[in-house]
Write a protein that holds these residues in place. Structure first.
Motif, PDB file in Angstrom:
ATOM      1  N   ALA A  82       0.719  -0.944  -0.247  1.00  7.70           N
ATOM      2  CA  ALA A  82       0.337  -0.214   0.176  1.00  7.70           C
ATOM      3  C   ALA A  82       0.823   1.444  -0.008  1.00  7.70           C
ATOM      4  N   TRP A  83       2.007   1.366   0.977  1.00  8.02           N
ATOM      5  CA  TRP A  83       2.705   1.891   0.676  1.00  8.02           C
ATOM      6  C   TRP A  83       3.455   2.822  -0.895  1.00  8.02           C
ATOM      7  N   GLU A  84       3.503   1.617  -0.836  1.00  7.48           N
ATOM      8  CA  GLU A  84       4.617   1.874  -2.857  1.00  7.48           C
ATOM      9  C   GLU A  84       3.900   2.573  -3.361  1.00  7.48           C
ATOM     10  N   ASP A  85       4.375   3.855  -3.989  1.00  7.27           N
ATOM     11  CA  ASP A  85       4.279   4.499  -5.160  1.00  7.27           C
ATOM     12  C   ASP A  85       3.717   3.913  -6.822  1.00  7.27           C
ATOM     13  N   ARG A  86       4.208   2.218  -7.267  1.00 11.14           N
ATOM     14  CA  ARG A  86       3.757   1.494  -7.965  1.00 11.14           C
ATOM     15  C   ARG A  86       2.610   0.656  -8.586  1.00 11.14           C
ATOM     16  N   THR A  87       2.812   0.413  -6.790  1.00  7.98           N
ATOM     17  CA  THR A  87       1.925  -1.004  -6.603  1.00  7.98           C
ATOM     18  C   THR A  87       0.589  -0.829  -6.470  1.00  7.98           C
ATOM     19  N   PRO A  88      -0.104  -0.849  -7.976  1.00 11.10           N
ATOM     20  CA  PRO A  88      -2.360  -0.600  -7.610  1.00 11.10           C
ATOM     21  C   PRO A  88      -2.833  -1.381  -6.449  1.00 11.10           C
ATOM     22  N   PHE A  89      -4.001  -0.533  -6.144  1.00 17.69           N
ATOM     23  CA  PHE A  89      -4.708  -1.787  -5.575  1.00 17.69           C
ATOM     24  C   PHE A  89      -5.284  -2.657  -6.206  1.00 17.69           C
ATOM     25  N   GLU A  90      -4.990  -3.252  -7.168  1.00 20.74           N
ATOM     26  CA  GLU A  90      -6.113  -4.072  -8.077  1.00 20.74           C
ATOM     27  C   GLU A  90      -4.583  -5.346  -7.896  1.00 20.74           C
ATOM     28  N   ALA A  91      -3.188  -5.050  -7.814  1.00 19.92           N
ATOM     29  CA  ALA A  91      -2.320  -5.908  -6.696  1.00 19.92           C
ATOM     30  C   ALA A  91      -2.378  -6.536  -5.718  1.00 19.92           C
ATOM     31  N   ILE A  92      -3.303  -5.606  -5.116  1.00 13.37           N
ATOM     32  CA  ILE A  92      -2.916  -6.793  -3.750  1.00 13.37           C
ATOM     33  C   ILE A  92      -4.376  -7.214  -3.968  1.00 13.37           C
ATOM     34  N   THR A  93      -5.568  -6.573  -4.525  1.00 14.33           N
ATOM     35  CA  THR A  93      -6.935  -7.754  -5.095  1.00 14.33           C
ATOM     36  C   THR A  93      -6.593  -9.218  -4.774  1.00 14.33           C
ATOM     37  N   PHE A  94      -5.313  -8.954  -6.510  1.00 16.23           N
ATOM     38  CA  PHE A  94      -4.870  -9.849  -6.655  1.00 16.23           C
ATOM     39  C   PHE A  94      -4.320 -11.042  -5.832  1.00 16.23           C
ATOM     40  N   GLN A  95      -3.630 -10.760  -5.056  1.00 16.09           N
ATOM     41  CA  GLN A  95      -2.829 -11.327  -4.104  1.00 16.09           C
ATOM     42  C   GLN A  95      -3.429 -11.707  -3.458  1.00 16.09           C
ATOM     43  N   PHE A  96      -4.003 -10.253  -2.597  1.00 18.94           N
ATOM     44  CA  PHE A  96      -4.444 -10.797  -1.115  1.00 18.94           C
ATOM     45  C   PHE A  96      -6.071 -11.007  -0.780  1.00 18.94           C
ATOM     46  N   GLY A  97      -6.713 -10.879  -2.120  1.00 20.07           N
ATOM     47  CA  GLY A  97      -7.979 -10.348  -2.059  1.00 20.07           C
ATOM     48  C   GLY A  97      -9.194  -9.131  -1.503  1.00 20.07           C
TER      49      GLY A  97
END
Length: 88
Positions: free
Chosen positions: A13-28
């Motif tokens: 979440a702190w990383e500028d280039r990591t989209p929320f979609e990547a967090i959704t994909f990895q952790f739901g």
């Protein structure tokens, strides 16, 4: 969710280039769920700094990004060739 997963979500979440979609994909977790995790796990002042940082940031949302694929790479970053770091 364990401590290790929570730490990774906060890091992403702190990383500028990591989209929320990547967090959704990895952790739901949806964006609102990530906001709730950050609110719960961070100090209030850190949470306010994070919210100010990601509010409206195009790189945190895949659909708002100006580039299609790949990622940002600094011109000073070394290139990786055949699993070894090449010298400049």
């Amino acid at each position: 969710m364990g401590e290790r997963e929570t730490d990774r979500i906060i890091e992403m979440a702190w990383e500028d280039r990591t989209p929320f979609e990547a967090i959704t994909f990895q952790f739901g977790l949806k964006e609102q769920d990530v906001i709730n995790v950050m609110r719960r796990e961070l100090k209030p002042s850190s949470f306010r700094l994070w919210r100010a940082r990601v509010q409206g940031r195009a790189t945190k949302h895949q659909k708002k990004r100006t580039f299609d694929k790949g990622r940002f790479k600094c011109s000073r970053q070394r290139t990786i060739t055949n699993n070894s770091i090449s010298k400049r």
